[in-house]
Design an enzyme around this catalytic site. Structure first.
Site, short mmCIF file in Angstrom:
data_model
loop_
_atom_site.label_atom_id
_atom_site.label_comp_id
_atom_site.label_asym_id
_atom_site.label_seq_id
_atom_site.Cartn_x
_atom_site.Cartn_y
_atom_site.Cartn_z
CB SER A 204 1.16 -9.56 9.65
OG SER A 204 1.34 -8.74 10.74
CG ASP B 92 4.13 -2.35 6.79
OD1 ASP B 92 4.12 -1.67 8.00
OD2 ASP B 92 3.84 -3.74 6.82
CG HIS C 120 0.97 -4.26 8.33
ND1 HIS C 120 2.02 -4.81 8.04
CD2 HIS C 120 0.35 -5.22 9.18
CE1 HIS C 120 2.18 -6.06 8.75
NE2 HIS C 120 1.11 -6.42 9.45
#
Length: 393
Positions: free
Chosen positions: A186, A345, A374
């Site tokens: 991320s 995602d 995610h």
């Protein structure tokens, strides 16, 4: 017979150590909110409620789910919120709040986020760390992490994070004699890109085997504009976005996660309210219109260049999940009438995940894990197997 047990244990230990020898040590850079953050309170003033603590020795400010229940969350928001000084363009903690990041150079700050809840999203990197440990990696020695104060961006570079993390990679190399497998998730992909794309090529060639960005938010997300407009309670029961909005607006890093102008066109509307529309290219005016004047000044300090990192890169990401691309607001900034979704995602838009393709990065491979979101992609068995192979075990 009993005397042979210690010998068997020694043989097993030797096997595990040999399994990891010759393999790349692993350095993990977590995402935003992806590591523990501790706080100490001293003579706090003007707290939200009479029951909010004014003094406290070091404790987990993030994450402790007990602090996120209605009522208690007001105290938490105050303690974690940053102050912005527009005259110096700097950020700092609230009065009476001191913070620190535990477990730098170890994995105890990222394996579990809430140490009392070792399941679900709290078990953030546990599956990955355990997969490497099963192959002989040692926590804090051959698999480590570089956690950070996720409220800040690379502009502030709090705690000299860039140099500290490069030094950690060098230390791994010196201790093992092997190049480092650098893994990020991320916003950790933004930090990693910032470090690696600006590092000397000779340094990268010497110390880094490869970089694996997982679910990288290279170009930010459309939903970040919603966060600034109305707040994002992230599904916390009985907590509204309005409750956490000021706290979330105060993070320098949230500006870093806004849609990158290299990936969003000037005619793409992300926010609509009545007859007004805003694109990623309207952000300075957008901050004025949501009554957050400091936002325009902060945003202008955060240019971000998606240049080729020029390193062997294996991008891994989930896809095929409804991911917000735009929002239609109702009568006020607390009411969303419609959310328009696209691919991604569930958190990061596909164009951001695949920024390396759009920007023509060389020496970069992309792999989708359809149906993974995610967070869940971090526990995907196929992905974990590929990481072990990339590390050479």
């Amino acid at each position: 017979m009993a005397s042979s047990v210690p010998s068997l244990l020694l043989l097993l230990t030797a096997f595990l150590v040999n399994a990891a020898s010759g393999a790349s040590p692993v350095l993990i850079i977590p995402g935003t909110g992806g590591n523990r953050l501790e706080a100490k309170l001293s003579s706090r003033e003007n707290t939200a409620h009479f029951y909010c603590s004014k003094n406290a020795d070091w404790y987990d400010l993030w994450l402790d789910v007990k602090q996120l229940v209605p009522g208690a969350i007001d105290c938490w928001c105050e303690n974690i919120q940053l102050n912005y000084d527009s005259s110096t363009s700097t950020f700092s903690n609230q009065q009476g709040v001191e913070t620190r990041v535990p477990c730098y150079g170890d994995v105890c700050g990222i394996e579990y986020l809430d140490m009392s809840v070792k399941a679900g999203d709290s078990a953030y990197f546990h599956a990955m760390i355990e997969a490497f440990a099963d192959k002989g990696y040692v926590r804090g020695e051959t698999i480590v992490s570089a956690p950070y104060d996720f409220r800040y961006s690379a502009v502030s570079n709090k705690d000299n994070y860039v140099n500290a993390t490069m030094a950690l990679a060098e230390q791994l190399y010196e201790q093992t004699g092997e190049k480092v497998l650098w893994i990020s998730h991320s916003m950790g992909g933004l930090w990693s890109h910032y470090i690696l794309s600006n590092a000397d090529q000779a340094w990268k060639d010497k110390y880094i085997e490869a970089w694996v960005p997982i679910a990288p938010a290279y170009g930010g997300t459309a939903q970040e504009m919603r966060l600034f407009a109305s707040g994002d309670s992230e599904g916390i029961p009985l907590v509204s976005g309005k409750t956490v909005r000021n706290e979330q607006r105060s993070y320098e890093s949230n500006f870093w996660l806004l849609p990158n102008l290299e990936l969003w066109d000037s005619d793409e509307t992300i926010i609509t309210k009545g007859d007004q529309t805003w694109t990623a290219h309207d952000l300075p005016q957008f901050f004025e219109d949501i009554s957050y004047a400091d936002g325009a000044q902060i945003y202008k300090t955060l240019p971000y260049d998606l240049k080729d990192p020029n390193i062997k890169t294996y991008v891994k990401y989930g896809a095929g999940k409804d991911t917000p691309t735009s929002y239609v607001y109702g009568k006020d900034w607390d009411t969303i009438d419609k959310t328009v979704n696209g691919d991604g995602d569930g958190t990061v838009n596909i164009r951001s995940l695949e920024a390396g393709i759009a920007k023509g990065w060389k020496n970069t491979e992309h792999e989708k894990f359809d149906g993974e979101d995610h967070q869940s992609v971090l526990k995907n068995d196929s992905l974990l197997k590929e990481l072990l192979e990339l590390a050479g075990v």
